[in-house]
Motif scaffolding. Sequence first.
Motif, short mmCIF file in Angstrom:
data_model
loop_
_atom_site.label_atom_id
_atom_site.label_comp_id
_atom_site.label_asym_id
_atom_site.label_seq_id
_atom_site.Cartn_x
_atom_site.Cartn_y
_atom_site.Cartn_z
N LYS A 268 0.86 -1.20 0.00
CA LYS A 268 0.00 0.00 0.00
C LYS A 268 0.89 1.24 0.00
O LYS A 268 1.93 1.26 0.66
CB LYS A 268 -0.88 0.01 1.25
N TYR A 269 0.49 2.26 -0.74
CA TYR A 269 1.24 3.51 -0.76
C TYR A 269 1.36 4.06 0.67
O TYR A 269 0.36 4.12 1.40
CB TYR A 269 0.54 4.51 -1.68
N PRO A 270 2.56 4.48 1.10
CA PRO A 270 2.81 4.74 2.53
C PRO A 270 2.55 6.15 3.03
O PRO A 270 2.89 6.46 4.19
CB PRO A 270 4.30 4.41 2.65
N ILE A 271 1.99 7.04 2.23
CA ILE A 271 1.70 8.39 2.70
C ILE A 271 0.21 8.66 2.58
O ILE A 271 -0.35 8.46 1.50
CB ILE A 271 2.49 9.45 1.90
N PRO A 272 -0.45 9.06 3.68
CA PRO A 272 0.10 9.27 5.01
C PRO A 272 0.44 7.94 5.68
O PRO A 272 -0.09 6.89 5.29
CB PRO A 272 -1.04 9.99 5.75
N PRO A 273 1.32 7.96 6.70
CA PRO A 273 1.73 6.70 7.34
C PRO A 273 0.54 5.98 7.95
O PRO A 273 -0.36 6.60 8.51
CB PRO A 273 2.72 7.16 8.42
N PRO A 274 0.51 4.64 7.85
CA PRO A 274 -0.59 3.89 8.46
C PRO A 274 -0.51 3.94 9.98
O PRO A 274 0.58 4.05 10.55
CB PRO A 274 -0.38 2.47 7.94
N ALA A 312 -5.89 14.71 -0.74
CA ALA A 312 -5.99 15.40 -2.02
C ALA A 312 -4.58 15.65 -2.54
O ALA A 312 -3.62 15.67 -1.77
CB ALA A 312 -6.74 16.72 -1.82
N ILE A 313 -4.44 15.87 -3.85
CA ILE A 313 -3.12 15.90 -4.47
C ILE A 313 -2.20 16.95 -3.85
O ILE A 313 -1.04 16.67 -3.54
CB ILE A 313 -3.23 16.07 -6.00
N PHE A 314 -2.69 18.18 -3.62
CA PHE A 314 -1.80 19.19 -3.07
C PHE A 314 -1.49 18.93 -1.60
O PHE A 314 -0.42 19.29 -1.11
CB PHE A 314 -2.38 20.60 -3.29
N GLU A 315 -2.41 18.32 -0.88
CA GLU A 315 -2.10 17.89 0.49
C GLU A 315 -0.95 16.89 0.47
O GLU A 315 -0.04 16.96 1.30
CB GLU A 315 -3.33 17.22 1.12
N LEU A 316 -1.02 15.94 -0.46
CA LEU A 316 0.01 14.92 -0.53
C LEU A 316 1.36 15.52 -0.88
O LEU A 316 2.38 15.23 -0.25
CB LEU A 316 -0.38 13.87 -1.58
N LEU A 317 1.40 16.40 -1.89
CA LEU A 317 2.66 17.01 -2.28
C LEU A 317 3.23 17.89 -1.17
O LEU A 317 4.44 17.91 -0.93
CB LEU A 317 2.47 17.82 -3.57
N ASP A 318 2.35 18.60 -0.48
CA ASP A 318 2.76 19.40 0.67
C ASP A 318 3.36 18.50 1.74
O ASP A 318 4.39 18.82 2.36
CB ASP A 318 1.55 20.16 1.21
N TYR A 319 2.75 17.35 1.95
CA TYR A 319 3.23 16.40 2.96
C TYR A 319 4.64 15.92 2.60
O TYR A 319 5.55 15.89 3.45
CB TYR A 319 2.28 15.20 3.06
N ILE A 320 4.86 15.55 1.34
CA ILE A 320 6.17 15.03 0.92
C ILE A 320 7.26 16.08 1.13
O ILE A 320 8.37 15.76 1.58
CB ILE A 320 6.11 14.60 -0.56
N VAL A 321 6.94 17.34 0.82
CA VAL A 321 7.94 18.39 0.92
C VAL A 321 8.21 18.80 2.37
O VAL A 321 9.35 19.04 2.76
CB VAL A 321 7.50 19.62 0.09
N ASN A 322 7.18 18.84 3.20
CA ASN A 322 7.31 19.50 4.50
C ASN A 322 7.21 18.58 5.73
O ASN A 322 7.56 19.01 6.83
CB ASN A 322 6.25 20.60 4.62
N GLU A 323 6.74 17.36 5.56
CA GLU A 323 6.66 16.45 6.69
C GLU A 323 7.80 15.45 6.64
O GLU A 323 8.43 15.25 5.60
CB GLU A 323 5.31 15.71 6.67
N PRO A 324 8.10 14.79 7.77
CA PRO A 324 9.18 13.79 7.77
C PRO A 324 8.87 12.66 6.79
O PRO A 324 7.71 12.29 6.59
CB PRO A 324 9.17 13.27 9.22
N PRO A 325 9.90 12.12 6.16
CA PRO A 325 9.66 11.02 5.21
C PRO A 325 9.19 9.76 5.93
O PRO A 325 9.46 9.58 7.13
CB PRO A 325 11.04 10.79 4.57
N PRO A 326 8.47 8.88 5.25
CA PRO A 326 8.01 7.64 5.90
C PRO A 326 9.19 6.74 6.25
O PRO A 326 10.25 6.79 5.61
CB PRO A 326 7.12 7.00 4.84
N THR A 327 9.01 5.93 7.26
CA THR A 327 10.03 4.96 7.67
C THR A 327 9.36 3.62 7.94
O THR A 327 8.16 3.55 8.20
CB THR A 327 10.76 5.41 8.96
N LEU A 328 10.16 2.57 7.88
CA LEU A 328 9.65 1.23 8.16
C LEU A 328 9.71 0.95 9.66
O LEU A 328 10.73 1.23 10.30
CB LEU A 328 10.50 0.18 7.42
#
Length: 389
Positions: A268-274, A312-328
């Motif tokens: 499953k796509y990991p953003i936002p984190p589960p 939504a698409i801009f929420e997702l792009l905003d998340y990638i740029v400004n929130e911590p990256p996902p981790t395992l």
Amino acid sequence: MSNRGNNQSRNKFNLKIQAVPQLDPIPDKQTATDETDMAAVREKLADLQISPTEREQLEDFLKHKKELPVLSSSDLEQMSVLGSGNSGVVTKVKHTRTNIVMARKMIHLEVKPAIILQILRELKILHSCNSPYIVGFWGAFQAENEINICMEYMNGGSLDLIMRKSGRIHENVLARISLGVLKGLKYLRDEKAIIHRDVKPSNILVNTKGDIKLCDFGVSGQLINSMANSFVGTRSYMSPERLQGTKYNIVSDIWSYGLSLIEMAYGKYPIPPPSEEDMEELMSATGPVYPSSRASTNRGDSVDDNSPKTLAIFELLDYIVNEPPPTLPAKYFTETFIEFVNKCLVKDPKDRATLTFLMSHQFVTSDKVISLEDFISWITKHGIDNETN
């Protein structure tokens, strides 16, 4: 992620979906060469660090391509539909005059004929991309307003299709896949001065010989520009520097692959984190957890799938740029795998892992990596068909 109350606050950093962000300058090695001289081809293949078996398979492919008549729709008999999306339809076809099975991608474009001709000229570089880690190119032609790209048929299919069938992919399988992907990216960089620009599970293909190959890399700037509006989903794999429209280089592909690794490990796509509850469900599942959602396509759209959260698409792009990256999470994955992914998903491209570092990482060099024989069995079980390509 903080709560954003309206569209303006959701895009408060003014992120833009750009057609082609600015590239770092790279040497101009993208001149298509005449590959009809098999002696010259063999000499080039001898310079590649590949096994005798891989070299033999490449020579066999090129021999058949040399004997192939000019491609046209009238000689291609459709066998099945492999996939479809905003960018076009991919079908399994048979070339009736040679009985060669191919994968044909048909891309409909509403552009001037001169643009289509330029795209076809730019695609000629694919004739010289000869590597065990790059999907073979039979040729391209125009039929009305469609670009037809005929590629080597990979009977295991793409990794997004496999996930849709089997669910998440175990990390020892991902380790073998990773080495193939890294070798493909290295070939494109070192031999062709090409950045892939669209690394994601749907562009990583496998077959029942155990091959792992990249497809759909950005060799045609005109094609990318003409299809810019179709690539909303692709944005969700882009690195922060690309989303911000700044210069980027090969390490942007590293980010995309790191994100793809987490998606394949989760199914499953990991953003936002589960959430922890979602994570337990993902890890305990023996098949696809959200079978109605389309793996690896149109991520970031306001889609109505069965996943717990969508952005939504801009929420997702905003998340990638400004929130911590996902981790395992360490509860489910090995320290080696976690470190490998973390090195890929560093926000600052200057600090992100290089191809050289990743190719020598324990994750891909350990004896815990699935063997070729077991990998072939896995593909045979989960791939799109069991025919020999």
